[in-house]
Design a protein around this motif. Sequence first.
Motif, PDB file in Angstrom:
ATOM      1  N   GLU A  40     -10.889  -6.810  -9.098  1.00 18.56           N
ATOM      2  CA  GLU A  40      -9.923  -6.839  -8.007  1.00 18.56           C
ATOM      3  C   GLU A  40      -9.982  -5.521  -7.241  1.00 18.56           C
ATOM      4  OE1 GLU A  40      -6.195  -7.185  -9.956  1.00 18.56           O
ATOM      5  OE2 GLU A  40      -6.568  -9.196 -10.748  1.00 18.56           O
ATOM      6  N   PRO A  41      -9.642  -5.524  -5.942  1.00 13.09           N
ATOM      7  CA  PRO A  41      -9.521  -4.250  -5.222  1.00 13.09           C
ATOM      8  C   PRO A  41      -8.425  -3.388  -5.838  1.00 13.09           C
ATOM      9  CG  PRO A  41      -9.532  -6.113  -3.700  1.00 13.09           C
ATOM     10  CD  PRO A  41      -9.382  -6.686  -5.073  1.00 13.09           C
ATOM     11  N   LYS A  42      -8.644  -2.087  -5.868  1.00 12.87           N
ATOM     12  CA  LYS A  42      -7.610  -1.147  -6.328  1.00 12.87           C
ATOM     13  C   LYS A  42      -6.859  -0.658  -5.090  1.00 12.87           C
ATOM     14  CE  LYS A  42      -6.769   2.996  -9.031  1.00 12.87           C
ATOM     15  NZ  LYS A  42      -5.807   3.499  -8.012  1.00 12.87           N
ATOM     16  N   TRP A  43      -5.665  -1.181  -4.903  1.00 13.93           N
ATOM     17  CA  TRP A  43      -4.895  -0.894  -3.698  1.00 13.93           C
ATOM     18  C   TRP A  43      -4.266   0.499  -3.752  1.00 13.93           C
ATOM     19  CZ3 TRP A  43      -5.766  -4.127   0.123  1.00 13.93           C
ATOM     20  CH2 TRP A  43      -6.214  -5.409  -0.196  1.00 13.93           C
ATOM     21  N   ASP A  44      -4.201   1.133  -2.600  1.00 15.78           N
ATOM     22  CA  ASP A  44      -3.688   2.494  -2.504  1.00 15.78           C
ATOM     23  C   ASP A  44      -2.196   2.442  -2.174  1.00 15.78           C
ATOM     24  OD1 ASP A  44      -3.583   5.228  -2.434  1.00 15.78           O
ATOM     25  OD2 ASP A  44      -4.343   5.387  -0.382  1.00 15.78           O
ATOM     26  N   GLY A  45      -1.378   2.254  -3.215  1.00 15.37           N
ATOM     27  CA  GLY A  45       0.056   2.166  -2.998  1.00 15.37           C
ATOM     28  C   GLY A  45       0.816   2.578  -4.239  1.00 15.37           C
ATOM     29  N   TRP A  46       1.991   1.980  -4.429  1.00  8.41           N
ATOM     30  CA  TRP A  46       2.811   2.251  -5.604  1.00  8.41           C
ATOM     31  C   TRP A  46       2.835   1.035  -6.507  1.00  8.41           C
ATOM     32  CZ3 TRP A  46       7.528   4.645  -2.628  1.00  8.41           C
ATOM     33  CH2 TRP A  46       7.274   6.002  -2.388  1.00  8.41           C
ATOM     34  N   ARG A  47       2.503   1.234  -7.771  1.00  5.58           N
ATOM     35  CA  ARG A  47       2.620   0.161  -8.754  1.00  5.58           C
ATOM     36  C   ARG A  47       4.086  -0.244  -8.871  1.00  5.58           C
ATOM     37  NH1 ARG A  47      -0.511  -0.888 -13.393  1.00  5.58           N
ATOM     38  NH2 ARG A  47       0.042  -2.985 -14.139  1.00  5.58           N
ATOM     39  N   CYS A  48       4.336  -1.544  -8.949  1.00  8.05           N
ATOM     40  CA  CYS A  48       5.706  -2.028  -8.965  1.00  8.05           C
ATOM     41  C   CYS A  48       5.824  -3.268  -9.832  1.00  8.05           C
ATOM     42  CB  CYS A  48       6.173  -2.333  -7.545  1.00  8.05           C
ATOM     43  SG  CYS A  48       7.831  -3.051  -7.438  1.00  8.05           S
ATOM     44  N   VAL A  49       6.782  -3.260 -10.751  1.00  7.63           N
ATOM     45  CA  VAL A  49       7.150  -4.446 -11.519  1.00  7.63           C
ATOM     46  C   VAL A  49       8.445  -4.976 -10.910  1.00  7.63           C
ATOM     47  CG1 VAL A  49       7.775  -5.373 -13.784  1.00  7.63           C
ATOM     48  CG2 VAL A  49       6.058  -3.561 -13.609  1.00  7.63           C
ATOM     49  N   GLY A  97      -4.297  -2.095  10.242  1.00  9.36           N
ATOM     50  CA  GLY A  97      -5.243  -2.767   9.362  1.00  9.36           C
ATOM     51  C   GLY A  97      -5.692  -1.966   8.164  1.00  9.36           C
ATOM     52  N   ARG A  98      -5.036  -0.825   7.889  1.00  6.49           N
ATOM     53  CA  ARG A  98      -5.431   0.030   6.772  1.00  6.49           C
ATOM     54  C   ARG A  98      -4.172   0.495   6.037  1.00  6.49           C
ATOM     55  NH1 ARG A  98      -6.980   5.117   4.935  1.00  6.49           N
ATOM     56  NH2 ARG A  98      -9.106   5.204   4.122  1.00  6.49           N
ATOM     57  N   THR A  99      -4.265   0.649   4.725  1.00  9.75           N
ATOM     58  CA  THR A  99      -3.106   1.141   3.984  1.00  9.75           C
ATOM     59  C   THR A  99      -2.785   2.573   4.399  1.00  9.75           C
ATOM     60  OG1 THR A  99      -4.500   1.886   2.140  1.00  9.75           O
ATOM     61  CG2 THR A  99      -3.578  -0.337   1.994  1.00  9.75           C
ATOM     62  N   THR A 182     -13.302   0.286   1.515  1.00 16.17           N
ATOM     63  CA  THR A 182     -12.805   1.625   1.189  1.00 16.17           C
ATOM     64  C   THR A 182     -12.340   2.349   2.439  1.00 16.17           C
ATOM     65  OG1 THR A 182     -14.210   1.800  -0.754  1.00 16.17           O
ATOM     66  CG2 THR A 182     -13.409   3.853   0.183  1.00 16.17           C
ATOM     67  N   VAL A 183     -13.141   2.304   3.481  1.00 15.55           N
ATOM     68  CA  VAL A 183     -12.790   2.987   4.726  1.00 15.55           C
ATOM     69  C   VAL A 183     -11.974   2.084   5.633  1.00 15.55           C
ATOM     70  CG1 VAL A 183     -13.722   4.047   6.813  1.00 15.55           C
ATOM     71  CG2 VAL A 183     -14.795   4.494   4.604  1.00 15.55           C
ATOM     72  N   ALA A 184     -12.376   0.821   5.766  1.00 15.88           N
ATOM     73  CA  ALA A 184     -11.733  -0.061   6.729  1.00 15.88           C
ATOM     74  C   ALA A 184     -10.334  -0.478   6.302  1.00 15.88           C
ATOM     75  CB  ALA A 184     -12.598  -1.300   6.945  1.00 15.88           C
ATOM     76  N   ALA A 185     -10.141  -0.779   5.019  1.00 13.01           N
ATOM     77  CA  ALA A 185      -8.853  -1.306   4.559  1.00 13.01           C
ATOM     78  C   ALA A 185      -8.045  -0.310   3.737  1.00 13.01           C
ATOM     79  CB  ALA A 185      -9.066  -2.586   3.749  1.00 13.01           C
ATOM     80  N   ALA A 315      -8.334   9.080  -1.740  1.00  9.18           N
ATOM     81  CA  ALA A 315      -6.900   9.108  -1.441  1.00  9.18           C
ATOM     82  C   ALA A 315      -6.581  10.420  -0.733  1.00  9.18           C
ATOM     83  CB  ALA A 315      -6.085   8.956  -2.726  1.00  9.18           C
ATOM     84  N   PHE A 316      -6.913  10.477   0.549  1.00  7.14           N
ATOM     85  CA  PHE A 316      -6.797  11.693   1.355  1.00  7.14           C
ATOM     86  C   PHE A 316      -5.979  11.365   2.588  1.00  7.14           C
ATOM     87  CE2 PHE A 316      -8.254  14.782   4.523  1.00  7.14           C
ATOM     88  CZ  PHE A 316      -8.254  15.963   3.797  1.00  7.14           C
ATOM     89  N   GLU A 317      -4.740  11.854   2.657  1.00  7.38           N
ATOM     90  CA  GLU A 317      -3.871  11.582   3.795  1.00  7.38           C
ATOM     91  C   GLU A 317      -3.047  12.816   4.115  1.00  7.38           C
ATOM     92  OE1 GLU A 317      -1.599   8.142   2.779  1.00  7.38           O
ATOM     93  OE2 GLU A 317      -2.990   6.780   3.779  1.00  7.38           O
TER      94      GLU A 317
END
Length: 354
Positions: A40-49, A97-99, A182-185, A315-317
């Motif tokens: 699966e893609p590893k999304w750049d966000g916060w893990r949430c249950v 279109g990008r996180t 990686t770059v686009a999304a 993860a560079f922002e």
Amino acid sequence: MSPARRRASAATDPALRRPVAPMLAAPVDVVPEAPGLVHEPKWDGWRCVAFRESDGVYLQSRAGRNLTTYFPDITWAIRTRPPGMVLDGELIVWERGRTNFALLQRRVTAGRGLLRLVHDCPAHYVLFDLLVDAGGEVVLDLPPSERQARLEQLLVDAPAQLTLTPQTADMQQVSEWLLHWTVAAGIDGVVSKRLAGRYEPGRRGWWKFRTRIVTEAIVGGVTGGIRCPQTVLLGRFDRRGRLRYTGRSHPLTADQGAALAGLLSPPQLPRRGTVAHPWPQPLPASWSGRLDRPEPLPYVQVDPTVVAEIDADVAFENGRWRHRVRYARARSDLSVYEVPLLLGKEETYFGDLG
């Protein structure tokens, strides 16, 4: 266990009582290839249950923090689903279109501006697992394929903020994700899971591969001391020639520390109208970029004349690496003016993908 007993145990099973320790992934240097794996893609966000309770919704971070009040758009979307279920996924915010991780972080600090932020920059909840089915049936012991099928059924006609993450066993598709998404999304790697096996809260039973880059940065400070550096604080010049803090390294090895120590020196005495070093002492806690901020970091300032070769993830922002980088070596052959500039938001450069 019968479905009836599973439903009855949902409220009393310690593994499902808030907070739940989500199943985790161990880092790997290559994407594992073997029969019986799915990626699966590893999304750049916060893990949430997410807990869809009878009287509302509760959003829990990976560390057990209550995120509910910061995401009214997500809680509304989950309220449209049947009560009793517990979901696992990633909170993300899209921008063009990008996180955008920075917009995600702003949820916590928005204060009275939260509703405006929700309107302008809505969040999404990308789901990848189901812990408790609708009605309270615990499904931790079911095969991942069955949990995925049930999750997919629960998301039929769900609001757009709730979406199921893509999965594949095709390594060509994985390569496509890493090369283009990686770059686009804004994904930062791939998570690999066994097709057989139970969901084990708190255990690192999955694998995560992060896309990494090799690039350079300037050594602006160290922890430990100039003669015994333990970690390195890094920076880059912006367009105006100011050295901006960009991140921190993992602990150095003994050999790396000894080699770097011979190249470091204290900041030069300031000229009139200038400062000896451009960064505050200690380093502000907010510069870490984390949800749970650490304490301010005391460090030793050094003359910013040494170039470091580093290995970092993507993860560079906002001009900083959110995660610690791996220090490789000093590049005595390079001038600090050959290090990539820290450019504006629209042109952020973090090195060549490798």
